[in-house]
Design a protein around this motif. Sequence first.
Motif, PDB file in Angstrom:
ATOM      1  N   HIS A   1      40.414 -44.761 -34.181  1.00 29.66           N
ATOM      2  CA  HIS A   1      39.636 -45.807 -34.860  1.00 29.66           C
ATOM      3  C   HIS A   1      38.859 -46.678 -33.878  1.00 29.66           C
ATOM      4  O   HIS A   1      38.681 -47.874 -34.099  1.00 29.66           O
ATOM      5  CB  HIS A   1      40.551 -46.690 -35.716  1.00 29.66           C
ATOM      6  N   THR A   2      38.400 -46.072 -32.795  1.00 31.42           N
ATOM      7  CA  THR A   2      37.681 -46.802 -31.748  1.00 31.42           C
ATOM      8  C   THR A   2      36.336 -46.138 -31.497  1.00 31.42           C
ATOM      9  O   THR A   2      36.251 -44.911 -31.398  1.00 31.42           O
ATOM     10  CB  THR A   2      38.507 -46.822 -30.440  1.00 31.42           C
ATOM     11  N   THR A   3      35.302 -46.958 -31.379  1.00 26.93           N
ATOM     12  CA  THR A   3      33.978 -46.450 -31.033  1.00 26.93           C
ATOM     13  C   THR A   3      33.807 -46.537 -29.524  1.00 26.93           C
ATOM     14  O   THR A   3      33.788 -47.632 -28.964  1.00 26.93           O
ATOM     15  CB  THR A   3      32.871 -47.273 -31.720  1.00 26.93           C
ATOM     16  N   TYR A   4      33.721 -45.388 -28.884  1.00 27.74           N
ATOM     17  CA  TYR A   4      33.485 -45.344 -27.439  1.00 27.74           C
ATOM     18  C   TYR A   4      31.985 -45.255 -27.195  1.00 27.74           C
ATOM     19  O   TYR A   4      31.336 -44.296 -27.640  1.00 27.74           O
ATOM     20  CB  TYR A   4      34.200 -44.147 -26.813  1.00 27.74           C
ATOM     21  N   ASN A   5      31.443 -46.256 -26.533  1.00 29.42           N
ATOM     22  CA  ASN A   5      30.036 -46.239 -26.147  1.00 29.42           C
ATOM     23  C   ASN A   5      29.957 -45.604 -24.762  1.00 29.42           C
ATOM     24  O   ASN A   5      30.251 -46.241 -23.750  1.00 29.42           O
ATOM     25  CB  ASN A   5      29.453 -47.642 -26.158  1.00 29.42           C
ATOM     26  N   ILE A   6      29.596 -44.327 -24.733  1.00 26.14           N
ATOM     27  CA  ILE A   6      29.654 -43.520 -23.516  1.00 26.14           C
ATOM     28  C   ILE A   6      28.314 -43.535 -22.789  1.00 26.14           C
ATOM     29  O   ILE A   6      27.263 -43.384 -23.406  1.00 26.14           O
ATOM     30  CB  ILE A   6      30.057 -42.071 -23.850  1.00 26.14           C
ATOM     31  N   THR A   7      28.381 -43.697 -21.474  1.00 26.91           N
ATOM     32  CA  THR A   7      27.214 -43.546 -20.612  1.00 26.91           C
ATOM     33  C   THR A   7      27.477 -42.375 -19.669  1.00 26.91           C
ATOM     34  O   THR A   7      28.532 -42.305 -19.034  1.00 26.91           O
ATOM     35  CB  THR A   7      26.959 -44.828 -19.791  1.00 26.91           C
TER      36      THR A   7
ATOM     37  N   SER B   1      16.927 -39.821 -20.993  1.00 27.10           N
ATOM     38  CA  SER B   1      17.765 -40.986 -20.707  1.00 27.10           C
ATOM     39  C   SER B   1      18.306 -41.617 -21.977  1.00 27.10           C
ATOM     40  O   SER B   1      19.426 -42.106 -22.010  1.00 27.10           O
ATOM     41  CB  SER B   1      16.987 -42.013 -19.882  1.00 27.10           C
ATOM     42  N   ARG B   2      17.538 -41.579 -23.059  1.00 22.85           N
ATOM     43  CA  ARG B   2      18.018 -42.206 -24.306  1.00 22.85           C
ATOM     44  C   ARG B   2      19.204 -41.454 -24.906  1.00 22.85           C
ATOM     45  O   ARG B   2      19.950 -41.998 -25.716  1.00 22.85           O
ATOM     46  CB  ARG B   2      16.879 -42.323 -25.312  1.00 22.85           C
ATOM     47  N   ASN B   3      19.374 -40.180 -24.548  1.00 22.26           N
ATOM     48  CA  ASN B   3      20.515 -39.409 -25.043  1.00 22.26           C
ATOM     49  C   ASN B   3      21.706 -39.452 -24.086  1.00 22.26           C
ATOM     50  O   ASN B   3      22.738 -38.837 -24.346  1.00 22.26           O
ATOM     51  CB  ASN B   3      20.108 -37.961 -25.289  1.00 22.26           C
ATOM     52  N   ALA B   4      21.535 -40.145 -22.956  1.00 21.61           N
ATOM     53  CA  ALA B   4      22.619 -40.250 -21.972  1.00 21.61           C
ATOM     54  C   ALA B   4      23.561 -41.405 -22.291  1.00 21.61           C
ATOM     55  O   ALA B   4      24.576 -41.577 -21.626  1.00 21.61           O
ATOM     56  CB  ALA B   4      22.042 -40.422 -20.568  1.00 21.61           C
ATOM     57  N   SER B   5      23.236 -42.191 -23.304  1.00 24.35           N
ATOM     58  CA  SER B   5      24.119 -43.250 -23.793  1.00 24.35           C
ATOM     59  C   SER B   5      24.234 -43.082 -25.297  1.00 24.35           C
ATOM     60  O   SER B   5      23.217 -43.024 -25.998  1.00 24.35           O
ATOM     61  CB  SER B   5      23.563 -44.633 -23.447  1.00 24.35           C
ATOM     62  N   PHE B   6      25.461 -42.985 -25.784  1.00 24.94           N
ATOM     63  CA  PHE B   6      25.675 -42.697 -27.202  1.00 24.94           C
ATOM     64  C   PHE B   6      27.084 -43.125 -27.596  1.00 24.94           C
ATOM     65  O   PHE B   6      27.908 -43.470 -26.735  1.00 24.94           O
ATOM     66  CB  PHE B   6      25.481 -41.201 -27.482  1.00 24.94           C
TER      67      PHE B   6
END
Length: 200
Positions: free
Chosen positions: A91-97, A181-186
């Motif tokens: 139940h956690t949203t990981y904002n990955i870079t 680059s915009r797909n490298a953070s999600f």
Amino acid sequence: MLSCPSLRRSLFVSGVVLVLTGCGAPTDEELESVESEVSASEAALLPACPASPELAEVVEHACVHAEHGPFQPVTASALGAPVLVDVSAPHTTYNITLPSNPQSWGWAGRVSFLPDASGEFAFMLSRERGLRIYDAATGAEVSRECRYQVPANVCGALKAAIIADLTADTEYHLEFHALLSRNASFSLLIEEAAHHPHAG
């Protein structure tokens, strides 16, 4: 003979390591085109998940966390480096870079996931491009069962879900790639999609 742009697209879509000797650096438009083709190719490799009330419920639940948290920012480990980033909390949203990928153009990285139950898990992403899953101990790639395209009217914060059958207390490495680059953070959320015992 293929031109450099055609060669780049062909190599990326087939999953072969990109070699650009003599082609020079790709333009943003070329990368945009290749990224779109790679996403479409990845989607085509997996069957669509059958519609079910259970999967719809999992996605709707995940959407609440994708929009309201809790959020955890993480930077993935570079390919070839020890995987030190864990994304196992439910139940956690990981904002990955993703870190830049010295092996080819773009960005790439891995994170660790350790399920506490055996069964199907839904890996939900805020981008179209998916992921590959590896057994951390053996390096063997884990088969992904299907892909679910999240309807925009169901959840604007999530775009795709990948379903895979995993074994409890087994560490897995989740590998991600990006050319833009915009797909490298999600965002990534992992929820149990179906629970069942594994014969052992």
